[in-house]
Design an enzyme around this catalytic site. Structure first.
Site, PDB file in Angstrom:
ATOM      1  N   GLY A 115       0.838  -1.195   0.000  1.00 55.65           N
ATOM      2  CA  GLY A 115       0.000   0.000   0.000  1.00 55.65           C
ATOM      3  C   GLY A 115       0.868   1.238   0.000  1.00 55.65           C
ATOM      4  O   GLY A 115       2.072   1.164   0.312  1.00 55.65           O
ATOM      5  N   CYS A 137       5.639  -0.277   7.516  1.00 57.49           N
ATOM      6  CA  CYS A 137       5.354   0.984   6.827  1.00 57.49           C
ATOM      7  C   CYS A 137       6.603   1.410   6.069  1.00 57.49           C
ATOM      8  O   CYS A 137       7.705   1.399   6.634  1.00 57.49           O
ATOM      9  CB  CYS A 137       4.963   2.056   7.845  1.00 57.49           C
ATOM     10  SG  CYS A 137       4.546   3.640   7.077  1.00 57.49           S
ATOM     11  N   LEU A 138       6.423   1.779   4.816  1.00 60.08           N
ATOM     12  CA  LEU A 138       7.568   2.179   3.998  1.00 60.08           C
ATOM     13  C   LEU A 138       8.183   3.488   4.514  1.00 60.08           C
ATOM     14  O   LEU A 138       9.325   3.796   4.189  1.00 60.08           O
ATOM     15  CB  LEU A 138       7.140   2.310   2.530  1.00 60.08           C
ATOM     16  CG  LEU A 138       6.598   1.007   1.921  1.00 60.08           C
ATOM     17  CD1 LEU A 138       6.038   1.259   0.523  1.00 60.08           C
ATOM     18  CD2 LEU A 138       7.667  -0.076   1.890  1.00 60.08           C
ATOM     19  N   HIS A 151      -4.689   1.434   7.730  1.00 56.17           N
ATOM     20  CA  HIS A 151      -3.317   1.949   7.897  1.00 56.17           C
ATOM     21  C   HIS A 151      -3.083   3.137   6.948  1.00 56.17           C
ATOM     22  O   HIS A 151      -2.560   4.179   7.353  1.00 56.17           O
ATOM     23  CB  HIS A 151      -2.327   0.814   7.607  1.00 56.17           C
ATOM     24  CG  HIS A 151      -0.884   1.204   7.557  1.00 56.17           C
ATOM     25  ND1 HIS A 151       0.056   0.735   8.455  1.00 56.17           N
ATOM     26  CD2 HIS A 151      -0.200   1.993   6.693  1.00 56.17           C
ATOM     27  CE1 HIS A 151       1.237   1.246   8.154  1.00 56.17           C
ATOM     28  NE2 HIS A 151       1.117   2.013   7.073  1.00 56.17           N
ATOM     29  N   GLU A 152      -3.488   2.959   5.688  1.00 50.81           N
ATOM     30  CA  GLU A 152      -3.269   4.027   4.697  1.00 50.81           C
ATOM     31  C   GLU A 152      -4.139   5.244   4.992  1.00 50.81           C
ATOM     32  O   GLU A 152      -3.710   6.383   4.793  1.00 50.81           O
ATOM     33  CB  GLU A 152      -3.541   3.516   3.273  1.00 50.81           C
ATOM     34  CG  GLU A 152      -2.688   2.328   2.829  1.00 50.81           C
ATOM     35  CD  GLU A 152      -1.196   2.533   2.991  1.00 50.81           C
ATOM     36  OE1 GLU A 152      -0.734   3.690   2.975  1.00 50.81           O
ATOM     37  OE2 GLU A 152      -0.482   1.533   3.165  1.00 50.81           O
ATOM     38  N   GLN A 172       3.008   9.976   1.383  1.00 48.99           N
ATOM     39  CA  GLN A 172       4.311   9.309   1.549  1.00 48.99           C
ATOM     40  C   GLN A 172       5.274   9.632   0.405  1.00 48.99           C
ATOM     41  O   GLN A 172       6.479   9.446   0.544  1.00 48.99           O
ATOM     42  CB  GLN A 172       4.124   7.790   1.659  1.00 48.99           C
ATOM     43  CG  GLN A 172       3.410   7.348   2.937  1.00 48.99           C
ATOM     44  CD  GLN A 172       3.243   5.841   2.995  1.00 48.99           C
ATOM     45  OE1 GLN A 172       2.277   5.297   2.454  1.00 48.99           O
ATOM     46  NE2 GLN A 172       4.175   5.163   3.614  1.00 48.99           N
ATOM     47  N   HIS A 223      -2.569   7.520   7.336  1.00 50.33           N
ATOM     48  CA  HIS A 223      -1.587   8.430   6.714  1.00 50.33           C
ATOM     49  C   HIS A 223      -2.263   9.737   6.284  1.00 50.33           C
ATOM     50  O   HIS A 223      -1.656  10.806   6.354  1.00 50.33           O
ATOM     51  CB  HIS A 223      -0.944   7.785   5.482  1.00 50.33           C
ATOM     52  CG  HIS A 223       0.199   6.857   5.800  1.00 50.33           C
ATOM     53  ND1 HIS A 223       1.341   7.278   6.430  1.00 50.33           N
ATOM     54  CD2 HIS A 223       0.385   5.536   5.541  1.00 50.33           C
ATOM     55  CE1 HIS A 223       2.178   6.258   6.558  1.00 50.33           C
ATOM     56  NE2 HIS A 223       1.622   5.181   6.034  1.00 50.33           N
TER      57      HIS A 223
HETATM   58  O1  K1U Z   1       3.976   2.334   3.973  1.00 52.39           O
HETATM   59  C1  K1U Z   1       2.887   1.821   3.791  1.00 52.39           C
HETATM   60  O2  K1U Z   1       1.864   2.377   4.142  1.00 52.39           O
HETATM   61  C2  K1U Z   1       2.836   0.485   3.108  1.00 52.39           C
HETATM   62  C3  K1U Z   1       2.745  -0.693   4.072  1.00 52.39           C
HETATM   63  C4  K1U Z   1       1.308  -1.156   4.106  1.00 52.39           C
HETATM   64  C5  K1U Z   1       0.907  -2.064   5.230  1.00 52.39           C
HETATM   65  C6  K1U Z   1       1.577  -3.221   5.499  1.00 52.39           C
HETATM   66  C7  K1U Z   1       1.158  -4.055   6.526  1.00 52.39           C
HETATM   67  C8  K1U Z   1       0.034  -3.742   7.240  1.00 52.39           C
HETATM   68  C9  K1U Z   1      -0.621  -2.577   6.984  1.00 52.39           C
HETATM   69  C10 K1U Z   1      -0.210  -1.740   5.949  1.00 52.39           C
HETATM   70  C11 K1U Z   1       3.663  -1.790   3.519  1.00 52.39           C
HETATM   71  O3  K1U Z   1       3.469  -2.264   2.455  1.00 52.39           O
HETATM   72  S1  K1U Z   1       4.986  -2.286   4.524  1.00 52.39           S
HETATM   73  C12 K1U Z   1       5.735  -3.597   3.562  1.00 52.39           C
HETATM   74  C13 K1U Z   1       4.940  -4.856   3.549  1.00 52.39           C
HETATM   75  O4  K1U Z   1       4.053  -5.040   4.354  1.00 52.39           O
HETATM   76  C14 K1U Z   1       5.230  -5.899   2.547  1.00 52.39           C
HETATM   77  C15 K1U Z   1       6.275  -5.788   1.677  1.00 52.39           C
HETATM   78  C16 K1U Z   1       6.518  -6.784   0.745  1.00 52.39           C
HETATM   79  C17 K1U Z   1       5.706  -7.871   0.678  1.00 52.39           C
HETATM   80  C18 K1U Z   1       4.662  -8.004   1.547  1.00 52.39           C
HETATM   81  C19 K1U Z   1       4.413  -7.012   2.472  1.00 52.39           C
HETATM   82 ZN    ZN Z   2       2.468   3.302   6.113  1.00 56.13          ZN
END
Ligand code: K1U
Ligand code: ZN
Length: 183
Positions: free
Chosen positions: A46, A102-103, A144-145, A51, A148
């Site tokens: 996401g 979270c990225l 979560h998004e 971001q 943000h």
């Molecule tokens: O930064 C963000 O908002 C993105 C975040 C989204 C998220 C992940 C987990 C739970 C709630 C919201 C991510 O994508 S973090 C990276 C991640 O979860 C992932 C990366 C590669 C493969 C699978 C998952």
């Molecule tokens: Zn995030």
């Protein structure tokens, strides 16, 4: 399409309240395409526009789950979803835990409790309206998004002790990466 810079904590832009999208034009659709490319490369499931430095109420999500839920080795299916000006109309009283990442808080994960099911309304990149009841990982990710969009990070849901531990680990990780920044 272009890969955009992902802003990381403690950048103040992540604390801005995002503004509603009013114009559904090619510029918006280019941003959507860039956000998907940025998210896939990161990699993540996401991304909110803030971001990538654009504080508008736009979210992209692709859970990239295996085609066969019983076979985690089966090929990933892409299902890109766009949520513009999303609203939560209803949420369940039941909450579920999920270990979130979270990225903008790279390489850090912590358990957050959120409503298990939500009913949401949003627009797509062409202005079309959608309303749906959502559960599972999509509900977790959308909530979560949507945080943000209000300037909230998943670490804000943690106790001060846990949040400080995550930020300490983040500072250590950055130091190891050679890109030390204040957490
Ligand atoms: O930064 C963000 O908002 C993105 C975040 C989204 C998220 C992940 C987990 C739970 C709630 C919201 C991510 O994508 S973090 C990276 C991640 O979860 C992932 C990366 C590669 C493969 C699978 C998952
Ligand atoms: Zn995030």
């Amino acid at each position: 399409m272009a890969i955009r810079r992902i802003f990381e904590t403690p950048d103040p832009i992540l604390r801005q309240i995002s503004k509603p999208v009013e114009t559904f034009d090619d510029e918006l659709r280019t941003l959507v395409a860039d956000m998907f490319e940025t998210m896939y490369v990161a990699p993540g499931i996401g991304l909110a526009a803030v971001q990538v430095g654009m504080p508008i109420r736009l979210i992209v999500i692709d859970l990239q789950e295996p085609a066969d839920p019983d076979d985690p080795e089966s090929p990933v299916v892409r299902q890109p979803r766009v949520f513009i000006n999303p609203e939560i109309l209803w949420h369940s009283d039941e909450e579920v835990p999920y270990t979130e990442g979270c990225l903008s808080v790279p390489e850090q994960y912590a358990e957050v409790m959120r409503p298990e099911r939500i009913r949401a309304r949003w627009r797509d990149e062409n202005g079309g309206e959608h309303e749906m009841e959502i559960d599972g990982l999509l509900a977790v990710c959308l909530q979560h998004e949507m945080d943000h969009l209000e300037g909230i990070l998943f670490i804000d849901h943690l106790s001060r002790l846990k949040r400080d531990m995550v930020l300490k680990k983040l500072a250590k990780w950055r130091k190891e990466q050679g890109t030390a920044k204040a957490a």
